[in-house]
Scaffold this motif. Structure first.
Motif, PDB file in Angstrom:
ATOM      1  N   PRO A   6       0.832  -1.208   0.000  1.00  0.00           N
ATOM      2  CA  PRO A   6       0.000   0.000   0.000  1.00  0.00           C
ATOM      3  C   PRO A   6       0.866   1.257   0.000  1.00  0.00           C
ATOM      4  N   PRO A   7       0.372   2.331  -0.600  1.00  0.00           N
ATOM      5  CA  PRO A   7       1.154   3.576  -0.636  1.00  0.00           C
ATOM      6  C   PRO A   7       1.501   4.047   0.773  1.00  0.00           C
ATOM      7  N   LEU A   8       2.757   4.446   0.950  1.00  0.00           N
ATOM      8  CA  LEU A   8       3.213   4.919   2.250  1.00  0.00           C
ATOM      9  C   LEU A   8       2.771   6.366   2.455  1.00  0.00           C
ATOM     10  N   SER A   9       2.633   6.772   3.692  1.00  0.00           N
ATOM     11  CA  SER A   9       2.141   8.125   3.981  1.00  0.00           C
ATOM     12  C   SER A   9       3.230   9.192   3.847  1.00  0.00           C
ATOM     13  N   HIS A  41       7.860   1.295  -9.058  1.00  0.00           N
ATOM     14  CA  HIS A  41       6.928   0.365  -9.686  1.00  0.00           C
ATOM     15  C   HIS A  41       5.545   0.920 -10.025  1.00  0.00           C
ATOM     16  N   TYR A  42       4.922   1.692  -9.152  1.00  0.00           N
ATOM     17  CA  TYR A  42       3.540   2.115  -9.426  1.00  0.00           C
ATOM     18  C   TYR A  42       3.398   2.747 -10.817  1.00  0.00           C
ATOM     19  N   ASP A  43       4.333   3.638 -11.169  1.00  0.00           N
ATOM     20  CA  ASP A  43       4.218   4.341 -12.447  1.00  0.00           C
ATOM     21  C   ASP A  43       4.356   3.391 -13.639  1.00  0.00           C
ATOM     22  N   HIS A  44       5.020   2.264 -13.436  1.00  0.00           N
ATOM     23  CA  HIS A  44       5.130   1.273 -14.516  1.00  0.00           C
ATOM     24  C   HIS A  44       3.737   0.779 -14.921  1.00  0.00           C
ATOM     25  N   HIS A  45       2.843   0.624 -13.943  1.00  0.00           N
ATOM     26  CA  HIS A  45       1.499   0.154 -14.271  1.00  0.00           C
ATOM     27  C   HIS A  45       0.651   1.248 -14.897  1.00  0.00           C
ATOM     28  N   VAL A  46       1.029   2.512 -14.665  1.00  0.00           N
ATOM     29  CA  VAL A  46       0.314   3.623 -15.295  1.00  0.00           C
ATOM     30  C   VAL A  46       0.722   3.738 -16.757  1.00  0.00           C
ATOM     31  N   GLU A  47       2.043   3.584 -17.006  1.00  0.00           N
ATOM     32  CA  GLU A  47       2.571   3.681 -18.369  1.00  0.00           C
ATOM     33  C   GLU A  47       3.441   2.455 -18.659  1.00  0.00           C
ATOM     34  N   PRO A 106       5.646  11.362   2.031  1.00  0.00           N
ATOM     35  CA  PRO A 106       5.729  11.695   0.591  1.00  0.00           C
ATOM     36  C   PRO A 106       7.004  11.236  -0.115  1.00  0.00           C
ATOM     37  N   PRO A 107       8.212  11.394   0.471  1.00  0.00           N
ATOM     38  CA  PRO A 107       9.398  10.907  -0.274  1.00  0.00           C
ATOM     39  C   PRO A 107       9.361   9.390  -0.502  1.00  0.00           C
ATOM     40  N   ALA A 108       8.863   8.639   0.470  1.00  0.00           N
ATOM     41  CA  ALA A 108       8.773   7.185   0.310  1.00  0.00           C
ATOM     42  C   ALA A 108       7.718   6.835  -0.740  1.00  0.00           C
ATOM     43  N   ARG A 109       6.602   7.581  -0.729  1.00  0.00           N
ATOM     44  CA  ARG A 109       5.560   7.320  -1.730  1.00  0.00           C
ATOM     45  C   ARG A 109       6.069   7.648  -3.137  1.00  0.00           C
ATOM     46  N   LYS A 110       6.863   8.716  -3.238  1.00  0.00           N
ATOM     47  CA  LYS A 110       7.453   9.075  -4.536  1.00  0.00           C
ATOM     48  C   LYS A 110       8.384   7.960  -5.026  1.00  0.00           C
ATOM     49  N   LEU A 111       9.134   7.395  -4.084  1.00  0.00           N
ATOM     50  CA  LEU A 111      10.021   6.275  -4.423  1.00  0.00           C
ATOM     51  C   LEU A 111       9.204   5.071  -4.903  1.00  0.00           C
ATOM     52  N   GLN A 112       8.096   4.790  -4.232  1.00  0.00           N
ATOM     53  CA  GLN A 112       7.241   3.676  -4.659  1.00  0.00           C
ATOM     54  C   GLN A 112       6.746   3.907  -6.088  1.00  0.00           C
TER      55      GLN A 112
END
Ligand code: ZN
Length: 111
Positions: free
Chosen positions: A59-62, A74-80, A64-70
């Protein structure tokens, strides 16, 4: 397409490592053990599945720098999914993780 694939930093680094290992073997510097190559391949797929399933899809971390790293890892790979730079891990993440995995492998198998 294959050339574009191979030019990605992570893929190029892995191909260079395989080429270097092969040269070291050809010149008798290292001995390749087929059983350890098989174990390494199996551990790679286990590690790949574990990282993908449990770390990259956590799950996305709260924070912000850790969420940006996520997102970058990987997350952005599923977007594009067609973006090659998002398909593979960046070298700054791949190299330390491979070094750690190689160190653990060496410790576990006494190499
Ligand atoms: Zn995924």
């Amino acid at each position: 397409m294959l050339l574009v694939f191979c030019r990605h930093g992570g893929v190029a680094a892995l191909l260079a490592a395989v080429a270097a290992e092969t040269l070291l073997w050809l010149f008798g510097v290292v001995a390749l053990q087929p059983a350890l190559i098989l174990v390494g391949a199996l551990l790679f797929y286990l590690s790949e599945y574990g990282m993908h399933r449990f770390a990259f899809h956590s799950p996305p971390l709260s924070w912000p720098p850790a969420r940006k790293l996520q997102h970058r890892l990987h997350y952005d790979h599923h977007v594009e999914p067609s973006r090659l730079d998002l398909l593979f891990l960046p070298l700054w993440f791949l190299v330390p993780n491979l070094a750690l995995a190689a160190g653990l492998f060496a410790l576990a198998f006494g190499i």
